[in-house]
Design an enzyme around this catalytic site. Structure first.
Site, PDB file in Angstrom:
ATOM      1  N   ILE A  62       0.829  -1.198   0.000  1.00 13.37           N
ATOM      2  CA  ILE A  62       0.000   0.000   0.000  1.00 13.37           C
ATOM      3  C   ILE A  62       0.870   1.258   0.000  1.00 13.37           C
ATOM      4  O   ILE A  62       1.930   1.295   0.628  1.00 13.37           O
ATOM      5  CB  ILE A  62      -0.930   0.019   1.235  1.00 13.37           C
ATOM      6  CG1 ILE A  62      -1.686  -1.312   1.364  1.00 13.37           C
ATOM      7  CG2 ILE A  62      -1.927   1.173   1.151  1.00 13.37           C
ATOM      8  CD1 ILE A  62      -2.526  -1.422   2.630  1.00 13.37           C
ATOM      9  N   CYS A  63       0.407   2.285  -0.691  1.00 11.87           N
ATOM     10  CA  CYS A  63       1.037   3.605  -0.671  1.00 11.87           C
ATOM     11  C   CYS A  63       2.462   3.547  -1.237  1.00 11.87           C
ATOM     12  O   CYS A  63       2.656   3.226  -2.397  1.00 11.87           O
ATOM     13  CB  CYS A  63       1.016   4.159   0.756  1.00 11.87           C
ATOM     14  SG  CYS A  63       1.388   5.917   0.889  1.00 11.87           S
ATOM     15  N   ALA A  64       3.475   3.811  -0.413  1.00 17.08           N
ATOM     16  CA  ALA A  64       4.865   3.791  -0.884  1.00 17.08           C
ATOM     17  C   ALA A  64       5.476   2.400  -0.851  1.00 17.08           C
ATOM     18  O   ALA A  64       6.580   2.187  -1.367  1.00 17.08           O
ATOM     19  CB  ALA A  64       5.716   4.748  -0.048  1.00 17.08           C
TER      20      ALA A  64
END
Length: 227
Positions: free
Chosen positions: A172-174
Site C-alpha cells: 500500500i502507498c509507498a
C-alpha cells in the site's frame, strides 16, 4: 466506508447489508381512499398493504481489496513511521473474516509508533518468526517507514521468498517501492502506488485505487486501504 451502520461482514469476500423493502402499495395510498380504509378497520379485516410484511434482502457490495482471495493467515509488517490506517484496516477486515493475522515489528521492540504518533503493540518481532512462509499473505503498509525498510536486506529477501513461493503480497502507498527494490516489480506489472513514487515507478496507474496483477495487490494509499 459510507455503507451505513447496517453492514454485516460474513467472511465470504463480500459485504452484505440488510435493508427494508418498501410496500408496493405506498404510492397508491391517498386521502381519497379513507372510506375503503375505514371499512377495512370496522370489519376487522386488514388491507392488502397491511398483509405485506417488511422483509430483508442481501445486497452484494464491491469486495475489499483484500478479498480477491480469502487467506487463512496473514503477516503484517510494521516499523517506526508506518501508516497506521494502512496496517490496522487490513488487520481489522481479516480478523473479522476469522483469518489468523500476525502483526510483526521490524524493529527491535514490540512497541511501534506510526507516522501519526499512534503507538501500536505488535504481536511479535519479525526476527522471532521461524517460518514467515507459513503465512498465506504478506501485507506491507506504507508511510515514512518504507524508506528505512528499503535499507534492510532481510525485508527484501522476505519479499523475494514470498514471490518465489507464489504467495500473495499486498503493498500500500509507498510500499510498492519495496517490491521494486526486491527486484520483483517491473514495467511488465500493472500496479499502483502513492503519487510520490512516480519518479521511481513511472509506470504506476494513477487513476485506479487498487490493482491486482498476478500475486501482487497494490493500493494507492491510506484512503484506499479498505477498497
Amino acid at each position: 466506508m459510507g455503507l451505513g451502520a447496517g453492514i454485516i461482514f460474513k467472511g465470504t469476500g463480500f459485504y452484505e447489508t440488510d435493508y427494508k423493502k418498501k410496500s408496493g402499495n405506498e404510492k397508491k395510498e391517498s386521502s381519497g381512499d379513507s372510506g375503503a380504509s375505514d371499512t377495512g378497520k370496522s370489519s376487522g379485516k386488514s388491507s392488502s398493504s397491511d398483509k405485506k410484511s417488511t422483509g430483508t434482502k442481501k445486497e452484494k457490495i464491491k469486495p475489499s481489496w483484500l478479498f480477491y482471495f480469502m487467506p487463512s493467515s496473514a503477516l503484517v509488517l510494521i516499523a517506526p513511521g508506518f501508516e497506521e490506517i494502512e496496517a490496522t484496516a487490513p488487520i481489522d477486515l481479516l480478523r473479522r473474516a476469522d483469518a489468523e493475522v500476525t502483526l510483526a515489528s521490524c524493529s527491535g521492540t514490540l512497541t511501534v509508533i506510526g507516522r501519526s504518533k499512534i503507538t501500536v503493540i505488535a504481536d511479535c518481532l519479525l526476527a522471532d518468526i521461524q517460518d514467515p512462509l507459513a503465512f498465506d499473505l504478506l501485507i506491507l503498509p506504507g508511510g515514512p517507514a518504507v524508506f528505512d525498510l528499503r535499507k534492510h536486506n532481510e525485508i527484501l529477501n522476505l519479499i523475494r521468498k514470498f514471490t518465489a513461493s507464489g504467495k500473495t503480497i499486498g503493498a500500500i502507498c509507498a510500499a510498492p517501492l519495496l517490491l521494486l527494490d526486491a527486484g520483483v516489480l517491473s514495467d511488465k506489472h500493472a500496479c499502483t502506488a502513492h503519487g510520490s513514487t512516480v519518479n521511481e515507478i513511472p509506470y504506476i496507474s494513477e487513476d485506479q485505487p487498487v490493482i491486482k496483477e498476478g500475486q501482487f495487490i497494490t493500493s494507492r494509499g491510506a484512503g484506499t486501504a479498505v477498497e
